[in-house]
Design an enzyme around this catalytic site. Structure first.
Site, PDB file in Angstrom:
ATOM      1  N   ALA A  68      -4.306  -4.752  -2.766  1.00 13.24           N
ATOM      2  CA  ALA A  68      -3.215  -3.995  -2.133  1.00 13.24           C
ATOM      3  C   ALA A  68      -3.081  -2.663  -2.856  1.00 13.24           C
ATOM      4  O   ALA A  68      -3.528  -2.511  -3.990  1.00 13.24           O
ATOM      5  CB  ALA A  68      -1.908  -4.778  -2.192  1.00 13.24           C
ATOM      6  N   SER A  84       1.366   4.352  -2.674  1.00 15.59           N
ATOM      7  CA  SER A  84       1.337   5.734  -3.135  1.00 15.59           C
ATOM      8  C   SER A  84       1.435   5.827  -4.653  1.00 15.59           C
ATOM      9  O   SER A  84       1.012   6.825  -5.237  1.00 15.59           O
ATOM     10  CB  SER A  84       2.495   6.514  -2.503  1.00 15.59           C
ATOM     11  OG  SER A  84       3.728   5.901  -2.814  1.00 15.59           O
ATOM     12  N   VAL A  97      -3.093  -2.891  -6.742  1.00 15.42           N
ATOM     13  CA  VAL A  97      -2.925  -4.272  -7.180  1.00 15.42           C
ATOM     14  C   VAL A  97      -4.271  -4.981  -7.171  1.00 15.42           C
ATOM     15  O   VAL A  97      -5.047  -4.848  -6.214  1.00 15.42           O
ATOM     16  CB  VAL A  97      -1.918  -5.010  -6.273  1.00 15.42           C
ATOM     17  CG1 VAL A  97      -1.696  -6.440  -6.775  1.00 15.42           C
ATOM     18  CG2 VAL A  97      -0.587  -4.261  -6.227  1.00 15.42           C
ATOM     19  N   ASP A 140      12.698  -4.937  -0.803  1.00 15.58           N
ATOM     20  CA  ASP A 140      11.611  -4.522   0.081  1.00 15.58           C
ATOM     21  C   ASP A 140      11.078  -5.725   0.861  1.00 15.58           C
ATOM     22  O   ASP A 140       9.992  -6.239   0.583  1.00 15.58           O
ATOM     23  CB  ASP A 140      10.490  -3.892  -0.753  1.00 15.58           C
ATOM     24  CG  ASP A 140       9.518  -3.087   0.102  1.00 15.58           C
ATOM     25  OD1 ASP A 140       9.814  -2.881   1.292  1.00 15.58           O
ATOM     26  OD2 ASP A 140       8.461  -2.680  -0.414  1.00 15.58           O
TER      27      ASP A 140
END
Length: 490
Positions: free
Chosen positions: A83, A86, A90, A240
């Site tokens: 992943a 910006s 990961v 999130d």
């Protein structure tokens, strides 16, 4: 302007932000959650910026790993990112025999962002000069809000701390309904975050959830309750909730990933959120305004009468809409209040983000899901509504007790005032002055007796003790009134 033209402009702005780099990408992401500044069509377009960042080469990440935690600290490290965003990428790795996930900050990103922030701060006065007056309150605060948000998101030590705190908060959950990945502090720094690999089924993968025997509607309720528990009970919450950050593990627990955007409620903010909900349910416009000011969303100098009129229109509009969802409420409220000194503070912004994105995810699990009804059920089941009602009753009791004590002290003050007036009126014969004094005192006792009886009646719903004391005081004033009236007749 037609919607399709707005959509074209929004796409061009999104592409420009992508070309300008990470800071402006992050600005776009923040603006996607700021309906007080941008129309919904722009917010929807800016929301896709997170998925538009290409992965950077692994060799650029090695310095941060080597300098901060030691490149050879891991048993194995997969150079292919799983992943990216910006600010970071990961990776999968193995640490002390355990499967882990490693989040690494992009090289040079902090220096680049700090440079951009200096430029933005210099542009703020120009933006304030050119923008309509109604946006000045939001714009003045947005620069500081944005700087705080992005610098917090760059700090992986803060993210690790938030993860540990939320994990510890849920540790007391006997039902074990939530899983927060464990953090490995030995291989963490401001630029590197290492956490356990918590496997799970993506919450929006309905076929796999049902194949594993999970009811999507039940999953939706548990995700919502987890967020309500974090925000209203624990005070620290994940901010999130997009589908990639939520999963269900093999034990049926909800798994949360990525705590870069996380928030914290003070007890005062928790109380304000609950009071705001109660005030909205009761159509108490004055209390709604009080809580908006307390949350920092509304300028204290705003015209309360005008804001109250607008809020009444909002409530009427929403009540006449039938099935109302979270996003509709936000759009209507913000649209109506846009003409006032109104802004969305960072913590409230995160709550709106959680509600907007979370509702979309939950409705994929359960098309009939109503986040407002779920919030009401949670508040009722966990005693928040009763707690708020007790707080209101306690405030009313305090006000009534204060009024009763003021009434008790009033005769003494009245006597002093009458004595002063009597001394000033030396030209009036003594008999007439005494008669006027007794008449005024009788009227005063009558007013005090009536007022105290009314206050005692109101106090009865709060405290029988206060009501009893009030009745005794009222009877005393009644006796004094009768005695004073007899003296006056004699």
């Amino acid at each position: 302007m037609p919607r399709d033209q707005h959509e074209q402009r929004a796409r061009r702005l999104r592409e420009a932000m992508l070309n300008l780099g990470p800071t402006f990408v992050k600005i776009g992401q923040v603006l996607s959650t700021r309906p007080d500044l941008v129309p919904q069509v722009y917010a929807e377009e800016f929301a896709v910026l997170q998925d538009a960042i290409p992965a950077g080469p692994y060799r650029e990440m090695i310095p941060a790993l080597a300098e901060d935690v030691g490149y050879h600290s891991y048993d194995d490290f997969d150079p292919e990112p799983i992943a990216g965003g910006s600010l970071a990428q990961v990776y999968r790795a193995t640490y002390q025999g355990k499967q882990v996930v490693v989040k690494v900050r992009r090289p040079g990103i902090k220096d680049l962002i700090e440079t951009d922030l200096r430029i933005i701060r210099r542009l703020v006065p120009l933006a304030l000069f050119l923008a309509p007056d109604r946006f000045s309150f939001s714009l003045r605060n947005m620069a500081d809000d944005f700087e705080r948000i992005i610098l917090e998101e760059l700090d992986f030590e803060r993210e690790a701390q938030m993860m540990e705190e939320i994990r510890e908060n849920f540790a007391a959950d006997e039902n074990e309904t939530v899983t927060i990945p464990r953090v490995f502090r030995d291989v963490c720094s401001e630029r590197v975050l290492t956490m356990e690999y918590a496997e799970g089924t993506k919450v929006t993968d309905l076929e796999e959830l049902e194949a594993k025997g999970y009811d999507p509607e039940n999953v939706a309720r548990r995700v919502a309750n987890a967020y309500f528990t974090m925000g209203l009970d624990h005070g620290v919450y994940h901010g999130d909730p997009h589908p990639g950050n939520l999963a269900v593990d093999d034990d049926g627990r909800i798994v949360f990933y990525d705590f870069g955007m996380s928030g914290r409620f003070t007890p005062a903010m928790q109380a304000s959120v609950i009071n705001l909900y109660l005030a909205a349910v009761n159509r108490d416009v004055e209390s709604i305004i009080d809580e908006l000011v307390a949350l920092g969303a509304l300028d204290p100098d705003a015209d309360r009468a005008a804001v109250g009129h607008v809020l009444e229109l909002v409530i009427d509009d929403l009540e006449g809409s039938g099935d109302v969802n979270w996003q509709q409420i936000i759009d209507v409220v913000v649209g109506m209040l846009r003409e006032f000194p109104f802004r969305i503070p960072p913590d409230v912004m995160l709550v709106i983000r959680v509600g907007s994105i979370g509702e979309g995810v939950l409705r994929q699990l359960d098309p009939e899901f109503n986040i407002l009804a779920a919030a009401q059920a949670f508040l009722r089941e966990h005693g928040f509504l009763q707690r708020a009602a007790r707080m209101k009753l306690a405030e009313a009791q305090s006000d009534i007790e204060t009024s009763l004590w003021a009434l008790l002290r009033l005769p003494t003050k009245l006597d002093r005032e009458l004595d002063a007036r009597e001394q000033e009126r030396t030209v009036i014969p003594q008999e007439i002055a005494q008669s006027q004094r007794r008449q005024t005192r009788s009227i005063g006792y009558a007013i005090l007796a009536g007022g105290t009886f009314v206050a005692s009646g109101l106090a009865l719903s709060v405290s029988q003790i206060s009501a009893t004391v009030g009745i005794v005081v009222a009877l005393g004033f009644t006796i004094l009134f009768i005695h004073s009236s007899r003296q006056q007749r004699r």
